[in-house]
Design an enzyme around this catalytic site. Structure first.
Site, PDB file in Angstrom:
ATOM      1  N   HIS A  94     -32.570  -5.866  30.450  1.00  7.28           N
ATOM      2  CA  HIS A  94     -32.820  -4.584  31.097  1.00  7.28           C
ATOM      3  C   HIS A  94     -34.063  -3.924  30.497  1.00  7.28           C
ATOM      4  O   HIS A  94     -34.950  -3.456  31.219  1.00  7.28           O
ATOM      5  CB  HIS A  94     -31.619  -3.642  30.917  1.00  7.28           C
ATOM      6  CG  HIS A  94     -30.508  -3.885  31.876  1.00  7.28           C
ATOM      7  ND1 HIS A  94     -29.407  -4.633  31.562  1.00  7.28           N
ATOM      8  CD2 HIS A  94     -30.316  -3.471  33.147  1.00  7.28           C
ATOM      9  CE1 HIS A  94     -28.584  -4.678  32.589  1.00  7.28           C
ATOM     10  NE2 HIS A  94     -29.111  -3.979  33.570  1.00  7.28           N
TER      11      HIS A  94
ATOM     12  N   ASP B  83     -33.394   0.780  26.512  1.00  5.24           N
ATOM     13  CA  ASP B  83     -33.992   0.598  27.836  1.00  5.24           C
ATOM     14  C   ASP B  83     -34.133   1.907  28.603  1.00  5.24           C
ATOM     15  O   ASP B  83     -34.823   1.953  29.617  1.00  5.24           O
ATOM     16  CB  ASP B  83     -33.236  -0.461  28.667  1.00  5.24           C
ATOM     17  CG  ASP B  83     -31.823  -0.060  29.045  1.00  5.24           C
ATOM     18  OD1 ASP B  83     -31.664   0.936  29.749  1.00  5.24           O
ATOM     19  OD2 ASP B  83     -30.883  -0.767  28.648  1.00  5.24           O
TER      20      ASP B  83
END
Length: 360
Positions: A320, A297
């Site tokens: 995320h 991420d």
């Protein structure tokens, strides 16, 4: 890039602080005014917390920006960026809030500075719900180096929950003025596995037990003998506020760096701490991916700003990661992404079209 206000719903996707930190960083880089609403609306308590304020105030200071709504508990924030300037800066979370998460917000911004920049941060270096500072040093910074971005992270003093007090210096001595595209699909040859285990204001034997536990599991699963570094202190020479412990296990390949970390807490055996870190790394390695769950991420932010197309193979498409990809597609003109394989909470491959964002 020019244009009017960008409005972001802070409750989108996973709805946490990472949306805020990433959005403010991107706004500083692309030079667009930003309004974020519903900040951490589903969290308890909702709104800005001290570590979020430190991150946005730091980005604003370095970019010469203006903030409105930058208060604890605020659920709406406005940010008008200025020019990103080098120099020396110092920011204090005032709590054990994560320094690593502040670095996550600052790193893209420092890359577009007009001159070398140094930032000293005070807060938590090894705290729950965030990457450890060793992860940022040994995995995050190494992956950025592969994109042509050299960032230095020096730990002056560790800080653990609840006392904090850690001191970290982040330097971008030669800002790259943009990033190069790079695919992270193949890992290449395994050069080595490394362990750094620490204990502050506690017996050094705890750090040793953490390391032994992690090393044993790595040897058993990979057939590799890790190189181990123990960080422990004599009671009279320990500069930390402590107490606290933590460990990072990382693997260096020709084309990738991946890591797993864990921190101790009262009542948690050292052997469990070490095993957790090793298992996290080994689980991600087992997917065949070239980016571990944390970098899955974080890396897309830089690849979205890069010139050219990239493909990534991430160990897990976390909420995320999914949210950050969507945020990038909203904020960065010219960026596009496509999930090629996998789905939420699974290994995934994604194709990223970089927007070639140059310094303003």
């Amino acid at each position: 890039m020019g244009g009017g206000w960008i409005v972001i719903d802070g409750s989108m996707g996973e709805g946490g602080g990472q949306i805020l930190r990433t959005a403010v960083a991107l706004a500083a880089v692309i030079g667009r005014p930003l309004r974020i609403v519903n900040i951490r609306a589903r969290r308890r308590p909702p709104g800005l917390r001290p570590q979020h304020l430190t991150a946005v105030r730091a980005v604003a200071a370095i970019s010469g920006g203006r903030l409105r709504g930058a208060e604890v508990g605020s659920t709406t924030l406005e940010f008008i960026p200025g020019r990103i300037k080098g120099g020396r800066y110092r920011f204090d979370v005032g709590t054990a809030g994560s320094v690593a998460l502040i670095i996550q917000a600052l790193a893209p911004v420092l890359a577009y500075s007009d001159s070398p920049v140094e930032v000293e941060l005070t807060g938590g270096t090894d705290v729950p719900m965030a990457p450890t500072i060793d992860y940022m040093r040994e995995v995050f910074a190494r992956v950025l180096s592969m994109l042509g971005y050299e960032i230095e992270i020096e730990v002056l003093r560790r800080g653990h929950y609840p006392r904090g007090g850690g001191r970290v210096v982040v330097r971008a001595p030669d800002p790259p003025e943009g990033f190069r595209a790079r695919s992270f699909v193949e890992r290449g040859y395994l050069k080595g596995v490394y362990i750094r285990s620490h204990a502050v204001r506690l017996p050094g034997s705890i750090a040793e037990r953490q390391a032994r536990s992690a090393a044993s599991l790595v040897r058993e699963r990979l057939g590799v003998v890790p190189e181990v570094e123990i960080e422990a202190y004599k009671p009279h020479s320990d500069p930390h506020l402590g107490p606290g412990t933590g460990i990072l296990v990382w693997a260096v390949f020709d084309e990738a760096v991946m890591g797993g970390d864990s921190i101790g807490r009262k009542g948690k055996p050292a052997e469990v701490v070490g095993r957790e870190a090793a298992e996290s790394l080994l689980e991600d390695l087992g997917t065949g991916a070239a980016l571990d769950r944390h970098m899955s991420d974080m890396a897309p932010v830089y690849l979205a700003l890069a010139e050219g197309d990239s493909t990534i193979f991430g160990a897990k498409l976390t909420s995320h990661a999914s949210t950050i990809l969507e945020l990038l597609s909203i904020m960065v003109d010219g960026f596009e992404y496509r999930i090629l394989e996998g789905g939420l909470d699974s290994p995934f491959k994604a194709e990223l079209k970089g927007a070639a964002v140059a310094p303003r």
